[in-house]
Write a protein that holds these residues in place. Structure first.
Motif, PDB file in Angstrom:
ATOM      1  N   THR A  58      10.830  11.303  -5.705  1.00 45.72           N
ATOM      2  CA  THR A  58      11.182   9.925  -6.044  1.00 45.72           C
ATOM      3  C   THR A  58       9.955   9.027  -5.902  1.00 45.72           C
ATOM      4  O   THR A  58       9.043   9.324  -5.108  1.00 45.72           O
ATOM      5  CB  THR A  58      12.313   9.393  -5.151  1.00 45.72           C
ATOM      6  OG1 THR A  58      11.915   9.505  -3.777  1.00 45.72           O
ATOM      7  CG2 THR A  58      13.601  10.174  -5.371  1.00 45.72           C
ATOM      8  N   TYR A  59       9.966   7.956  -6.649  1.00 45.43           N
ATOM      9  CA  TYR A  59       8.825   7.053  -6.691  1.00 45.43           C
ATOM     10  C   TYR A  59       9.360   5.620  -6.735  1.00 45.43           C
ATOM     11  O   TYR A  59      10.376   5.367  -7.389  1.00 45.43           O
ATOM     12  CB  TYR A  59       7.976   7.328  -7.928  1.00 45.43           C
ATOM     13  CG  TYR A  59       7.633   8.782  -8.105  1.00 45.43           C
ATOM     14  CD1 TYR A  59       8.493   9.645  -8.781  1.00 45.43           C
ATOM     15  CD2 TYR A  59       6.473   9.308  -7.573  1.00 45.43           C
ATOM     16  CE1 TYR A  59       8.203  10.987  -8.923  1.00 45.43           C
ATOM     17  CE2 TYR A  59       6.172  10.660  -7.714  1.00 45.43           C
ATOM     18  CZ  TYR A  59       7.043  11.488  -8.385  1.00 45.43           C
ATOM     19  OH  TYR A  59       6.758  12.824  -8.512  1.00 45.43           O
ATOM     20  N   TYR A  60       8.651   4.719  -6.058  1.00 47.76           N
ATOM     21  CA  TYR A  60       9.128   3.352  -5.966  1.00 47.76           C
ATOM     22  C   TYR A  60       7.998   2.342  -6.158  1.00 47.76           C
ATOM     23  O   TYR A  60       6.860   2.587  -5.765  1.00 47.76           O
ATOM     24  CB  TYR A  60       9.766   3.098  -4.590  1.00 47.76           C
ATOM     25  CG  TYR A  60      10.971   3.948  -4.322  1.00 47.76           C
ATOM     26  CD1 TYR A  60      10.876   5.157  -3.651  1.00 47.76           C
ATOM     27  CD2 TYR A  60      12.223   3.535  -4.763  1.00 47.76           C
ATOM     28  CE1 TYR A  60      11.989   5.942  -3.423  1.00 47.76           C
ATOM     29  CE2 TYR A  60      13.353   4.309  -4.531  1.00 47.76           C
ATOM     30  CZ  TYR A  60      13.227   5.511  -3.866  1.00 47.76           C
ATOM     31  OH  TYR A  60      14.340   6.278  -3.639  1.00 47.76           O
ATOM     32  N   LYS A  65      10.281  -0.666  -1.841  1.00 46.58           N
ATOM     33  CA  LYS A  65      10.235   0.405  -0.851  1.00 46.58           C
ATOM     34  C   LYS A  65      10.954   0.000   0.427  1.00 46.58           C
ATOM     35  O   LYS A  65      10.764  -1.083   0.943  1.00 46.58           O
ATOM     36  CB  LYS A  65       8.786   0.768  -0.545  1.00 46.58           C
ATOM     37  CG  LYS A  65       8.131   1.615  -1.622  1.00 46.58           C
ATOM     38  CD  LYS A  65       6.705   1.965  -1.243  1.00 46.58           C
ATOM     39  CE  LYS A  65       6.057   2.820  -2.328  1.00 46.58           C
ATOM     40  NZ  LYS A  65       4.635   3.110  -2.033  1.00 46.58           N
ATOM     41  N   TYR A 107       5.222   5.305 -14.286  1.00 48.27           N
ATOM     42  CA  TYR A 107       5.298   3.889 -13.946  1.00 48.27           C
ATOM     43  C   TYR A 107       5.233   2.986 -15.187  1.00 48.27           C
ATOM     44  O   TYR A 107       5.396   1.768 -15.076  1.00 48.27           O
ATOM     45  CB  TYR A 107       4.156   3.517 -13.008  1.00 48.27           C
ATOM     46  CG  TYR A 107       4.116   4.359 -11.752  1.00 48.27           C
ATOM     47  CD1 TYR A 107       3.179   5.375 -11.588  1.00 48.27           C
ATOM     48  CD2 TYR A 107       5.040   4.147 -10.726  1.00 48.27           C
ATOM     49  CE1 TYR A 107       3.157   6.154 -10.432  1.00 48.27           C
ATOM     50  CE2 TYR A 107       5.016   4.916  -9.570  1.00 48.27           C
ATOM     51  CZ  TYR A 107       4.079   5.916  -9.436  1.00 48.27           C
ATOM     52  OH  TYR A 107       4.058   6.685  -8.301  1.00 48.27           O
TER      53      TYR A 107
END
Length: 125
Positions: A58-60, A65, A107
């Motif tokens: 997962t990426y934020y 965050k 992104y």
């Protein structure tokens, strides 16, 4: 072709929570990484979170965050965005999107192939 439908938006007070859902149809869901983006009035669409095909990564964005969590259930063809500790600046239309290629950046909205219609999230102060 992939069809994406978001739900779960609404009006919430600052500090509250919402869970967005994005239901997918049309192709094998696990073939696609998924992302959430948002767009506030007068602003460009911005990355919020992304999840890999099997949900293992997962990426934020920095500004979510610790407050937002992305997850997916491939058996249900659905990706979720749990949003806690909401702030007025989180007010925006939230979009889910699918990404079938490893080209480009997770992104970058231009890397995503299909988009939902969006769901409005409004956070009052």
């Amino acid at each position: 072709q992939v069809q994406l439908v978001e739900s779960g938006g609404g009006l919430v007070q600052a500090g509250g929570s919402l869970r967005l859902s994005c239901s997918a149809s049309g192709r094998t869901f696990s073939d696609y990484a998924m992302g959430w983006f948002r767009q506030a009035p007068g602003k460009e669409r911005e990355f919020v979170a992304a999840v890999s095909r099997l949900g293992r990564a997962t990426y934020y964005a920095d500004f979510v965050k610790g407050r937002f969590t992305i997850a997916r259930d491939n058996a249900k063809n659905t990706v979720y965005l749990q949003m806690n500790s909401l702030k007025p600046e989180d007010t925006a239309v939230y979009f889910c999107a699918s990404r079938g290629s490893f080209d480009g950046s997770k992104y970058d909205s231009a890397s995503y192939d299909y988009w939902g219609q969006g769901t409005q999230v409004t956070v009052s102060s």
